[in-house]
Design a protein around this motif. Structure first.
Motif, short mmCIF file in Angstrom:
data_model
loop_
_atom_site.label_atom_id
_atom_site.label_comp_id
_atom_site.label_asym_id
_atom_site.label_seq_id
_atom_site.Cartn_x
_atom_site.Cartn_y
_atom_site.Cartn_z
N VAL A 282 0.84 -1.19 0.00
CA VAL A 282 0.00 0.00 0.00
C VAL A 282 0.89 1.25 0.00
N GLY A 283 0.54 2.19 -0.83
CA GLY A 283 1.23 3.48 -0.83
C GLY A 283 0.37 4.52 -0.10
N TRP A 284 1.00 5.26 0.83
CA TRP A 284 0.29 6.25 1.64
C TRP A 284 0.79 7.65 1.31
N SER A 285 -0.15 8.64 1.44
CA SER A 285 0.23 10.04 1.24
C SER A 285 -0.78 10.95 1.93
N SER A 286 -0.35 12.18 2.26
CA SER A 286 -1.23 13.18 2.87
C SER A 286 -1.38 14.34 1.89
N ARG A 287 -2.63 14.74 1.68
CA ARG A 287 -2.88 15.89 0.80
C ARG A 287 -2.67 17.22 1.54
N SER A 288 -2.60 17.18 2.88
CA SER A 288 -2.37 18.40 3.69
C SER A 288 -1.33 18.10 4.74
N PRO A 289 -0.07 17.98 4.34
CA PRO A 289 0.96 17.62 5.32
C PRO A 289 1.18 18.67 6.41
N ALA A 290 0.70 19.91 6.20
CA ALA A 290 0.83 20.93 7.26
C ALA A 290 -0.12 20.65 8.40
N VAL A 291 -1.18 19.90 8.13
CA VAL A 291 -2.18 19.58 9.15
C VAL A 291 -1.91 18.20 9.74
N ALA A 292 -1.62 17.22 8.85
CA ALA A 292 -1.36 15.85 9.31
C ALA A 292 -0.43 15.17 8.32
N ALA A 304 -1.20 20.25 13.02
CA ALA A 304 -1.79 21.55 13.36
C ALA A 304 -3.29 21.46 13.18
N VAL A 305 -3.97 22.44 13.76
CA VAL A 305 -5.43 22.46 13.65
C VAL A 305 -5.83 22.59 12.19
N GLY A 306 -6.78 21.79 11.80
CA GLY A 306 -7.27 21.82 10.44
C GLY A 306 -7.80 20.45 10.01
N THR A 307 -8.00 20.29 8.70
CA THR A 307 -8.50 19.04 8.14
C THR A 307 -7.54 18.55 7.06
N ALA A 308 -7.23 17.26 7.12
CA ALA A 308 -6.30 16.67 6.15
C ALA A 308 -6.93 15.43 5.53
N THR A 309 -6.57 15.18 4.27
CA THR A 309 -7.02 13.97 3.56
C THR A 309 -5.83 13.03 3.41
N ILE A 310 -6.01 11.82 3.92
CA ILE A 310 -4.97 10.80 3.81
C ILE A 310 -5.40 9.83 2.71
N ALA A 311 -4.52 9.56 1.74
CA ALA A 311 -4.84 8.69 0.60
C ALA A 311 -4.00 7.43 0.64
#
Length: 362
Positions: A282-292, A304-311
């Motif tokens: 499985v390959g993992w990535s974050s679309r918002s690395p500043a958040v998660a 940090a506070v916010g919303t992140a998408t993990i793919a």
């Protein structure tokens, strides 16, 4: 008066113009297990009158004696076969010719030839002289013409393997598939023959093959399947792929984390039938690395506070998870300074520091 007697002359017997019939010849080859048929015996012609015989004799003398005799009326003295020794393969055919000759080596035509084989388990022969091999071995072939016989040695040989061909010669399977392979065994003429086949796989961890030629895909990769018959080998190239991934699921699909918290995510691949597929990378990535952020193993860390998408992605299939990061709750407040002395009417400046459950400042 004396009468003279006339002497009586005895009556002559009439001239016979017929002669006894000649019995037919019965000397023909008779091999055990073979069949034959006998030609009908022809009656000898009636003898011609004496005058006719005299005229025929004079005519023959005028033409040079016996050289002009009709060959068809001359008895057969010897029978010769061509070839004199016959060799044929199992399931093959060979034609044999029989020549009938007179005593002075003249060929006689138009006489029926009767064919037979001593051992009909090894070979058979038609009344046209066509031999067909049935089983490897040696026997005798006989031809008979009017009681004269000729015998030839008849050898039936087993066919020799020249080529082994696998069908299909190349194929692609997915793990778990099974497919039969066919080994075609050919002789030097290209005719199909039988033979005992030995099967083998160069990489059993990729695909195996049993004694019946059934192929089974075990794991991804490539291998060569071989079939060997009497020292001759044929091969087939086999490629095995994983079962295609039809869908991917991340659990949990969503999560709320405090800043600094971590959470392990899991991704499961499924085939078209909905069965889980193990052993996929499985390959993992974050679309918002500043958040998660997420590691290569699926461990998410809230930054940090916010919303992140993990793919996550597996062999072309993908899925996403939503991570909400909030401020860490205050577990304690620290005052600084934590103590002080004041004079009447004096003042003291204090500072408050909020701490989370890990006693980290927030």
């Amino acid at each position: 008066m004396n009468r003279r007697r006339t002497p009586r002359v005895p009556a002559r017997a009439p001239l016979r113009t017929d002669r006894p019939r000649r019995p037919p010849s019965s000397a023909m080859p008779s091999f055990a297990g073979s069949t034959r048929r006998s030609p009908p015996a022809a009656a000898a012609p009636l003898a011609p009158p004496l005058a006719t015989l005299l005229v025929a004799g004079l005519a023959a003398a005028a033409c040079g004696g016996g050289e002009a005799a009709d060959v068809a009326s001359v008895p057969v003295a010897v029978v010769r076969l061509a070839p004199e020794a016959v060799t044929v393969r199992v399931a093959g055919e060979a034609s044999v010719a029989a020549r009938a000759l007179t005593a002075d080596d003249r060929e006689v035509t138009g006489r029926p030839v009767f064919w037979s084989v001593r051992d009909t388990i090894i070979a058979t022969v038609t009344q046209a002289g066509v031999v067909r091999g049935l089983r490897a071995g040696t026997t005798e072939l006989a031809a008979s013409v009017q009681g004269r016989n000729a015998v030839a040695r008849l050898t039936v040989t087993a066919p020799q393997v020249a080529t082994v061909r696998l069908e299909p010669a190349a194929l692609q399977l997915v793990v778990g598939d099974a497919r039969p392979l066919t080994a075609r065994v050919l002789d030097e003429t290209g005719a199909a023959i039988g033979g005992s086949v030995e099967w083998a796989s160069a990489a059993p961890q990729v695909a195996t093959v049993n004694a019946a030629g059934e192929l089974r895909a075990v794991g991804p990769g490539a291998t060569t399947i071989t079939a060997t018959v009497a020292g001759r080998t044929g091969s087939a190239a086999v490629t095995v792929c994983n079962v295609p991934v039809a869908s991917l699921r991340i659990t949990p699909a969503s999560e709320t984390l405090a800043v600094g918290a971590t959470r392990q995510l899991a991704a499961t691949a499924f085939d078209a039938a909905g069965s889980a597929l193990a052993g996929r990378t499985v390959g993992w990535s974050s679309r918002s690395p500043a958040v998660a952020v997420v590691s290569s193993t699926g461990l998410v860390t809230a930054v940090a506070v916010g919303t992140a998408t993990i793919a996550a992605s597996v062999e072309g299939a993908s899925a996403e998870a939503t991570i909400v990061v909030r401020a860490a709750p205050v577990a304690a407040v620290r005052l600084a300074p934590d103590r002080g002395t004041l004079a009447p009417g004096g003042t003291l400046a204090l500072s408050a520091l909020a701490l989370d459950a890990g006693r980290e400042a927030r």
